[in-house]
Design a protein around this motif. Structure first.
Motif, PDB file in Angstrom:
ATOM      1  N   MET A 141       0.525  -1.293   0.153  1.00  5.06           N
ATOM      2  CA  MET A 141      -0.143   0.139   0.099  1.00  5.06           C
ATOM      3  C   MET A 141       1.235   1.449  -0.261  1.00  5.06           C
ATOM      4  SD  MET A 141      -2.941   1.157   0.349  1.00  5.06           S
ATOM      5  CE  MET A 141      -4.236  -0.579   0.769  1.00  5.06           C
ATOM      6  N   LEU A 142      -0.060   2.454  -0.485  1.00  3.68           N
ATOM      7  CA  LEU A 142       1.208   3.219  -0.294  1.00  3.68           C
ATOM      8  C   LEU A 142       0.953   4.452   0.113  1.00  3.68           C
ATOM      9  CD1 LEU A 142       0.992   3.742  -4.829  1.00  3.68           C
ATOM     10  CD2 LEU A 142       3.726   3.580  -3.428  1.00  3.68           C
ATOM     11  N   SER A 143       2.047   5.076   0.597  1.00  2.57           N
ATOM     12  CA  SER A 143       1.284   6.094   2.003  1.00  2.57           C
ATOM     13  C   SER A 143       1.340   7.073   1.192  1.00  2.57           C
ATOM     14  CB  SER A 143       2.227   6.464   2.479  1.00  2.57           C
ATOM     15  OG  SER A 143       3.617   6.483   2.264  1.00  2.57           O
ATOM     16  N   ASN A 144       0.419   8.461   1.348  1.00  3.70           N
ATOM     17  CA  ASN A 144       0.410   9.084   0.871  1.00  3.70           C
ATOM     18  C   ASN A 144       1.196  10.625   0.809  1.00  3.70           C
ATOM     19  OD1 ASN A 144      -2.643   9.475   0.951  1.00  3.70           O
ATOM     20  ND2 ASN A 144      -2.608  10.123   3.397  1.00  3.70           N
ATOM     21  N   GLU A 145       2.266  10.308   1.274  1.00  4.26           N
ATOM     22  CA  GLU A 145       3.576  10.759   1.494  1.00  4.26           C
ATOM     23  C   GLU A 145       4.386  10.361  -0.393  1.00  4.26           C
ATOM     24  OE1 GLU A 145       8.451  11.565   3.037  1.00  4.26           O
ATOM     25  OE2 GLU A 145       6.284  10.693   4.227  1.00  4.26           O
ATOM     26  N   GLN A 146       3.793   8.960  -0.662  1.00  5.84           N
ATOM     27  CA  GLN A 146       5.015   8.091  -1.738  1.00  5.84           C
ATOM     28  C   GLN A 146       3.724   8.610  -2.875  1.00  5.84           C
ATOM     29  OE1 GLN A 146       4.521   4.128   0.364  1.00  5.84           O
ATOM     30  NE2 GLN A 146       6.665   4.529   0.625  1.00  5.84           N
ATOM     31  N   LYS A 147       2.718   8.534  -2.485  1.00  9.63           N
ATOM     32  CA  LYS A 147       2.168   9.185  -3.611  1.00  9.63           C
ATOM     33  C   LYS A 147       2.279  10.710  -4.625  1.00  9.63           C
ATOM     34  CE  LYS A 147      -2.476   6.422  -2.433  1.00  9.63           C
ATOM     35  NZ  LYS A 147      -3.905   6.107  -1.861  1.00  9.63           N
ATOM     36  N   GLN A 148       2.177  11.109  -3.288  1.00 12.06           N
ATOM     37  CA  GLN A 148       3.090  12.583  -3.554  1.00 12.06           C
ATOM     38  C   GLN A 148       4.139  12.635  -4.270  1.00 12.06           C
ATOM     39  OE1 GLN A 148       2.900  15.105   0.327  1.00 12.06           O
ATOM     40  NE2 GLN A 148       1.168  15.146   0.293  1.00 12.06           N
ATOM     41  N   GLN A 149       4.555  12.154  -3.592  1.00 12.20           N
ATOM     42  CA  GLN A 149       6.089  11.639  -4.905  1.00 12.20           C
ATOM     43  C   GLN A 149       6.321  10.967  -5.905  1.00 12.20           C
ATOM     44  OE1 GLN A 149       9.256   8.686  -2.803  1.00 12.20           O
ATOM     45  NE2 GLN A 149      10.724   8.883  -5.277  1.00 12.20           N
ATOM     46  N   SER A 188       3.399  11.518  -7.649  1.00  7.36           N
ATOM     47  CA  SER A 188       2.680  12.864  -8.974  1.00  7.36           C
ATOM     48  C   SER A 188       4.014  14.283  -9.308  1.00  7.36           C
ATOM     49  CB  SER A 188       1.706  13.221  -7.605  1.00  7.36           C
ATOM     50  OG  SER A 188       1.428  14.682  -8.209  1.00  7.36           O
ATOM     51  N   ALA A 189       4.846  13.921  -7.887  1.00  5.57           N
ATOM     52  CA  ALA A 189       5.783  15.536  -8.486  1.00  5.57           C
ATOM     53  C   ALA A 189       7.340  15.081  -9.572  1.00  5.57           C
ATOM     54  CB  ALA A 189       6.583  15.405  -6.873  1.00  5.57           C
ATOM     55  N   LEU A 190       6.880  13.534  -9.902  1.00  4.16           N
ATOM     56  CA  LEU A 190       7.469  13.076 -11.035  1.00  4.16           C
ATOM     57  C   LEU A 190       6.757  12.463 -11.622  1.00  4.16           C
ATOM     58  CD1 LEU A 190       9.219   9.839  -9.157  1.00  4.16           C
ATOM     59  CD2 LEU A 190      10.498  11.780  -9.899  1.00  4.16           C
ATOM     60  N   GLY A 191       5.911  13.279 -11.608  1.00  2.00           N
ATOM     61  CA  GLY A 191       4.968  13.543 -13.186  1.00  2.00           C
ATOM     62  C   GLY A 191       4.032  11.858 -13.754  1.00  2.00           C
ATOM     63  N   MET A 192       4.202  11.306 -12.674  1.00  2.00           N
ATOM     64  CA  MET A 192       3.967   9.558 -13.108  1.00  2.00           C
ATOM     65  C   MET A 192       2.133   9.035 -13.046  1.00  2.00           C
ATOM     66  SD  MET A 192       7.209   7.336 -12.075  1.00  2.00           S
ATOM     67  CE  MET A 192       8.939   7.196 -12.888  1.00  2.00           C
ATOM     68  N   PRO A 193       1.537   8.963 -13.780  1.00  2.00           N
ATOM     69  CA  PRO A 193      -0.103   8.753 -13.348  1.00  2.00           C
ATOM     70  C   PRO A 193       0.349   7.774 -12.182  1.00  2.00           C
ATOM     71  CG  PRO A 193       0.036   8.258 -15.600  1.00  2.00           C
ATOM     72  CD  PRO A 193       1.785   8.941 -15.141  1.00  2.00           C
ATOM     73  N   LEU A 194      -0.741   8.262 -11.117  1.00  2.00           N
ATOM     74  CA  LEU A 194      -1.085   6.897  -9.974  1.00  2.00           C
ATOM     75  C   LEU A 194      -1.011   6.391  -9.691  1.00  2.00           C
ATOM     76  CD1 LEU A 194       0.197   6.744  -6.833  1.00  2.00           C
ATOM     77  CD2 LEU A 194      -2.559   7.801  -6.356  1.00  2.00           C
ATOM     78  N   GLN A 195      -2.322   5.830 -10.722  1.00  2.00           N
ATOM     79  CA  GLN A 195      -2.536   4.329 -11.635  1.00  2.00           C
ATOM     80  C   GLN A 195      -2.048   3.393 -12.146  1.00  2.00           C
ATOM     81  OE1 GLN A 195      -5.970   4.837 -14.288  1.00  2.00           O
ATOM     82  NE2 GLN A 195      -6.171   3.047 -14.621  1.00  2.00           N
ATOM     83  N   THR A 196      -0.501   4.073 -12.857  1.00  2.00           N
ATOM     84  CA  THR A 196       0.567   3.283 -13.744  1.00  2.00           C
ATOM     85  C   THR A 196       1.163   2.553 -12.579  1.00  2.00           C
ATOM     86  OG1 THR A 196      -0.086   4.465 -15.545  1.00  2.00           O
ATOM     87  CG2 THR A 196       2.245   3.415 -15.706  1.00  2.00           C
ATOM     88  N   VAL A 197       1.801   3.528 -11.592  1.00  2.00           N
ATOM     89  CA  VAL A 197       2.291   2.949 -10.529  1.00  2.00           C
ATOM     90  C   VAL A 197       1.466   1.416 -10.169  1.00  2.00           C
ATOM     91  CG1 VAL A 197       3.343   3.238  -8.246  1.00  2.00           C
ATOM     92  CG2 VAL A 197       3.809   4.559 -10.435  1.00  2.00           C
ATOM     93  N   GLU A 198       0.258   1.818  -9.355  1.00  2.00           N
ATOM     94  CA  GLU A 198      -0.021   1.050  -9.121  1.00  2.00           C
ATOM     95  C   GLU A 198      -0.648  -0.034  -9.504  1.00  2.00           C
ATOM     96  OE1 GLU A 198      -3.975   2.969  -8.307  1.00  2.00           O
ATOM     97  OE2 GLU A 198      -2.761   3.652  -5.542  1.00  2.00           O
ATOM     98  N   GLU A 199      -0.903  -0.120 -10.925  1.00  2.00           N
ATOM     99  CA  GLU A 199      -0.248  -1.708 -11.974  1.00  2.00           C
ATOM    100  C   GLU A 199       0.838  -2.223 -12.507  1.00  2.00           C
ATOM    101  OE1 GLU A 199      -1.335   0.633 -15.612  1.00  2.00           O
ATOM    102  OE2 GLU A 199      -3.693   0.605 -15.336  1.00  2.00           O
ATOM    103  N   GLN A 200       1.702  -1.162 -11.423  1.00  2.00           N
ATOM    104  CA  GLN A 200       3.039  -1.781 -11.531  1.00  2.00           C
ATOM    105  C   GLN A 200       3.510  -2.805 -10.913  1.00  2.00           C
ATOM    106  OE1 GLN A 200       5.468   1.384 -12.228  1.00  2.00           O
ATOM    107  NE2 GLN A 200       4.583   1.740 -14.402  1.00  2.00           N
ATOM    108  N   LEU A 201       2.602  -2.246  -9.357  1.00  2.00           N
ATOM    109  CA  LEU A 201       2.739  -3.102  -8.429  1.00  2.00           C
ATOM    110  C   LEU A 201       2.137  -4.242  -8.348  1.00  2.00           C
ATOM    111  CD1 LEU A 201       2.404  -0.456  -5.431  1.00  2.00           C
ATOM    112  CD2 LEU A 201       4.666  -1.473  -5.872  1.00  2.00           C
ATOM    113  N   GLN A 202       1.028  -4.165  -9.139  1.00  2.00           N
ATOM    114  CA  GLN A 202       0.535  -5.404  -8.931  1.00  2.00           C
ATOM    115  C   GLN A 202       1.077  -6.523 -10.237  1.00  2.00           C
ATOM    116  OE1 GLN A 202      -2.433  -5.686  -7.101  1.00  2.00           O
ATOM    117  NE2 GLN A 202      -3.103  -7.465  -7.997  1.00  2.00           N
ATOM    118  N   ASN A 203       1.089  -5.965 -11.149  1.00  3.17           N
ATOM    119  CA  ASN A 203       2.564  -6.504 -12.223  1.00  3.17           C
ATOM    120  C   ASN A 203       3.249  -7.186 -11.327  1.00  3.17           C
ATOM    121  OD1 ASN A 203       0.906  -6.126 -14.188  1.00  3.17           O
ATOM    122  ND2 ASN A 203       2.386  -4.403 -15.140  1.00  3.17           N
ATOM    123  N   PHE A 204       3.813  -6.798 -10.693  1.00 10.78           N
ATOM    124  CA  PHE A 204       4.874  -8.093  -9.629  1.00 10.78           C
ATOM    125  C   PHE A 204       4.195  -8.271  -8.805  1.00 10.78           C
ATOM    126  CE2 PHE A 204       7.291  -3.632  -9.779  1.00 10.78           C
ATOM    127  CZ  PHE A 204       8.822  -4.234 -10.358  1.00 10.78           C
TER     128      PHE A 204
END
Length: 505
Positions: free
Chosen positions: A1-9, A11-27
């Motif tokens: 589970m991503l923390s709010n602080e990690q979600k902000q990081q 977002s700051a990198l310009g990456m869609p949160l949904q894309t990152v969550e899909e990557q975590l699911q792929n693992f």
């Protein structure tokens, strides 16, 4: 589970949160294996051109090229450090290991055959005797240090594209320069312009720009063309999140999430921004001296001609279907799909209504198209050509890497071992539709063809994720034609001693 602080990081990198969550699911879920139906073979997925067909394709390309926007797209991001792995290892072990190191003995025995020999000699003269005098086992470590380290030639930290590969007497060329020459031979398009696009690492772009500025005036004068050269870098937004061995986000010592470059599949985003009618793709290190370029040039023109012909037939069929769906237009589209493009229709196709058949074929034809050179399999690593069943039941030609296949399955392993050819990153791509609009290439990849690998960072194990490879999963839903090309067109340089092979001398 991503923390709010990690979600902000994120977002700051310009990456869609949904894309990152899909990557975590792929693992957690893993990527499914690609199920191959059969190996593509000569006569069943791989064309072999007769001399007459070769000449016709070349002529068609040469007639059309002056009106086309052409781009030579060259992935050139990698550092050359892996080329020198054996030499670095020798430095670490010490010169006493020479007796057991055939690679290093070969390097020094033929050192005067390398195109960088004179440059190395001049650097050595700055700090003592010249290279012929220093060529003894006691001096080997000093010679390699001058070659590899930044205080000397710095070859150990330069990209492959900026190393001197080929000697021509007074002129010694880097791969960048060889791609200029190649471009002048088969990449002259509108306004007699050769457009070169190099994908580079951020730390190397300035040196690439300096090399281009140095060589372009002479190259333009020599060939009577204009060279338009641009660069792009692998986008940070295509990096993928890393996880620990429990599939939890890998957190660095400073508390930041770790993101890593996602392999050559990340370059699909770069290719998607290219505005061109045809794009030739070829790796930076797959170049040969002038005496051997003729075959490469001929077959590059030939696959370009084949693509233009296939594209023209597909475009005409699509326009005819737009005007009317009739038995004649559907039959014409069917022939283009099955004969020109070599696709195989599903058994259920005959049960569809005429309108449904027209819609099905329209969807199949209105896709990016590529023609891929295939060389006989000689044991080199590379993606193989296979038939793959689509969700709609049709069979398509795809390039598959070993990591995508379940080789523990006896049937899949037998198909894999039956492959006679592989793709040496030799492609020409048509990336505009029949209305002249660019395709969104991101819509034609198979996101479930990524890779998971194990790496480490700061002494800690981690799992990394690569995006679908550029010429396999990223182009999974393109129309593909496979053509046999001569083995001489494939001459990569993986180690420094590869430059001692006759094809690079």
């Amino acid at each position: 589970m991503l923390s709010n602080e990690q979600k902000q990081q994120i977002s700051a990198l310009g990456m869609p949160l949904q894309t990152v969550e899909e990557q975590l699911q792929n693992f957690k879920q893993g990527f499914p294996f690609l199920e191959i139906q059969d190996a593509a073979k000569i006569g069943d997925g791989i064309q072999v051109l007769t001399e007459e067909q070769l000449t016709t394709a070349v002529n068609e390309y040469e007639s059309a090229a002056p009106s086309q926007a052409l781009v030579k797209f060259v992935p050139a991001s990698g550092a050359a450090s892996r080329m020198f792995k054996n030499l670095f290892g020798f430095l670490e072990k010490g010169t006493d290991s020479l007796e057991d190191d055939a690679f290093v003995r070969q390097f020094f025995a033929s050192i005067d055959s390398f195109a960088f020999y004179e440059d190395l000699n001049r650097e050595l003269q700055k700090s003592g005797n010249d290279l012929p005098t220093a060529l003894n086992q006691k001096e080997y470590a000093r010679i390699l240090t001058v070659l590899l380290e930044d205080e000397g030639l710095g070859y150990g930290n330069l990209p492959k594209g900026l190393l001197k590969f080929h000697a021509y007497g007074s002129e010694n060329r880097t791969p960048v320069e060889e791609h200029f020459v190649e471009g002048a031979q088969y990449g002259v398009g509108k306004d007699r312009t050769v457009r070169l696009h190099f994908t580079v690492s951020p730390e190397h772009q300035k040196k690439f720009e300096e090399k281009v500025a140095e060589v372009r005036p002479a190259m333009e004068k020599r060939f009577g063309v204009t060279f338009s050269v641009d660069f792009s870098q692998q986008k940070k937004t295509t990096d993928t999140i890393a996880v620990d061995l429990d599939n939890e986000p890998f957190v660095e010592d400073n508390g930041d999430l770790l993101f890593r470059p996602a392999g050559h599949g990340a370059l699909l985003a770069n290719l998607n921004e290219i505005d061109a009618d045809l794009v030739f793709i070829k790796n930076i290190d797959n170049v040969v001296p002038d005496r051997l370029k003729e075959t490469t040039t001929t077959y590059k023109k030939a696959i370009g001609g084949l693509l233009l012909r296939a594209q023209s037939e597909a475009f005409q069929a699509l326009k005819a279907l737009d005007k009317a769906v009739s038995e004649a237009t559907v039959e014409n589209a069917r022939q283009v799909f099955t004969q020109t493009l070599g696709g195989k229709l599903p058994d259920a196709f005959q049960t569809l209504t005429l309108d449904e058949q027209g819609s099905f074929l329209h969807n199949k034809l209105n896709r990016p198209i590529r023609v891929c050179g295939m060389v006989e399999n000689t044991g080199e690593p590379g993606g193989g050509p296979f038939w793959v069943k689509e969700l709609d039941g049709s069979l398509s030609l795809q390039i598959a890497e070993t990591a995508q296949l379940d080789l523990d399955d006896p049937d899949q392993k037998a198909i894999f071992q039956a492959a006679t050819h592989f793709n040496p990153t030799d492609l020409v791509c048509g990336i505009k539709d029949y209305r002249g609009k660019p395709f969104d290439l991101m819509a034609y990849r198979d996101p479930k063809t990524g890779f998971i690998t194990q790496k480490s960072k700061s002494g800690r194990d981690l799992k990394a994720q690569e995006l679908p490879g550029l010429w396999n999963g990223s182009m999974a839903h393109w129309n593909s034609l496979f053509v046999e090309v001569p083995l001489i067109t494939f001459n990569p340089v993986k180690t420094i001693n590869d430059l001692l092979r006759d094809v690079h001398q």
